[in-house]
Write a protein that holds these residues in place. Structure first.
Motif, PDB file in Angstrom:
ATOM      1  N   ALA A 121      -9.251  -4.769   2.854  1.00  0.00           N
ATOM      2  CA  ALA A 121      -8.269  -4.722   1.493  1.00  0.00           C
ATOM      3  C   ALA A 121      -6.856  -4.579   2.422  1.00  0.00           C
ATOM      4  N   TRP A 122      -5.952  -4.958   1.917  1.00  0.00           N
ATOM      5  CA  TRP A 122      -4.607  -4.544   2.539  1.00  0.00           C
ATOM      6  C   TRP A 122      -3.560  -4.599   1.581  1.00  0.00           C
ATOM      7  N   ARG A 135       5.114  -1.450   5.131  1.00  0.00           N
ATOM      8  CA  ARG A 135       5.130  -0.265   5.899  1.00  0.00           C
ATOM      9  C   ARG A 135       4.098  -0.455   6.675  1.00  0.00           C
ATOM     10  N   LEU A 136       2.847  -0.615   6.150  1.00  0.00           N
ATOM     11  CA  LEU A 136       1.724  -0.679   7.003  1.00  0.00           C
ATOM     12  C   LEU A 136       1.642  -1.552   8.206  1.00  0.00           C
ATOM     13  N   HIS A 138      -5.103  -8.621  13.526  1.00  0.00           N
ATOM     14  CA  HIS A 138      -6.508  -7.957  13.312  1.00  0.00           C
ATOM     15  C   HIS A 138      -6.604  -7.135  12.191  1.00  0.00           C
ATOM     16  N   ALA A 139      -5.495  -6.171  12.054  1.00  0.00           N
ATOM     17  CA  ALA A 139      -5.507  -5.253  10.895  1.00  0.00           C
ATOM     18  C   ALA A 139      -5.389  -5.885   9.606  1.00  0.00           C
ATOM     19  N   THR A 140      -4.960  -6.951   9.320  1.00  0.00           N
ATOM     20  CA  THR A 140      -4.764  -7.440   8.055  1.00  0.00           C
ATOM     21  C   THR A 140      -5.770  -8.580   7.729  1.00  0.00           C
ATOM     22  N   LEU A 196       4.234 -11.723   7.190  1.00  0.00           N
ATOM     23  CA  LEU A 196       4.333 -10.358   6.828  1.00  0.00           C
ATOM     24  C   LEU A 196       5.285  -9.465   7.550  1.00  0.00           C
ATOM     25  N   ILE A 197       5.284 -10.085   8.777  1.00  0.00           N
ATOM     26  CA  ILE A 197       6.458  -9.094   9.799  1.00  0.00           C
ATOM     27  C   ILE A 197       7.720  -9.443   9.390  1.00  0.00           C
ATOM     28  N   SER A 198       8.000 -10.585   9.166  1.00  0.00           N
ATOM     29  CA  SER A 198       9.340 -11.037   8.566  1.00  0.00           C
ATOM     30  C   SER A 198       9.777 -10.230   7.522  1.00  0.00           C
TER      31      SER A 198
END
Length: 170
Positions: A110-111, A119-120, A141-143, A153-155
């Motif tokens: 879950a993200w 932020r995460l 890996h986290a998402t 997402l980074i963008s």
């Protein structure tokens, strides 16, 4: 009238859309039945997704998808999460348990969406940089998302001001 170029399901809340599923037709064969279901995901702003789902031998797949405005490839992946449960209910199948993703499907942690998720993402990105690891792989890996979705997402985290610009503009 909608002005967005893409529907952006990942930025919408599942309670905003209404999913309708109804039987289209069924074919009986020696080995079993194959059923088609019409699926519609509609939003109050006029955006909608129409799909044709096929149920055969206990598996559900999408045969055709049309959207207004268009779906990006990332939205196509999110679409499955939005319509999975209503399709299973309509065809009388039980969804796969959350702990066992089954063949062809991976469990995704879950993200959170929106600003909290951005932020995460930024925290994961910076932590990987500080530890000398590839920050994109760390966020992937986290998402649990693909490289393309992770870069998006980074963008978004950069655009929200959580990360510094990736390159200098000329």
């Amino acid at each position: 009238m909608l002005e967005a170029s893409f529907l952006n399901l990942s930025d919408r809340c599942p309670t905003d859309g209404v999913v309708s599923v109804w039987p289209a037709w069924e074919v009986r064969e020696d080995r079993g039945n194959t059923s088609w279901f019409t699926v519609r995901l509609a939003f109050p702003d006029g955006a909608r997704v129409d799909a044709l789902a096929v149920v055969s031998e206990g598996c559900v797949s999408l045969e055709d998808v049309r959207a207004l405005p268009a779906l990006s490839l990332d939205d196509l992946a999110v679409l499955a999460d939005w319509i999975e449960e209503p399709i299973f209910e309509a065809c009388g199948l039980a969804p796969e348990p959350a702990g066992d993703p089954g063949p062809g499907r991976r469990a995704r942690p879950a993200w959170p969406r929106g600003l909290e998720g951005r932020r995460l993402v930024a925290e994961e990105y910076r932590a990987a940089q500080e530890d000398g690891y590839d920050p994109v792989l760390a966020v992937m890996h986290a998402t649990g998302h693909s490289r393309r979705k992770t870069l998006r997402l980074i963008s978004q985290a950069r655009d929200a001001g959580y990360l510094t610009p990736g390159h200098a503009r000329r």
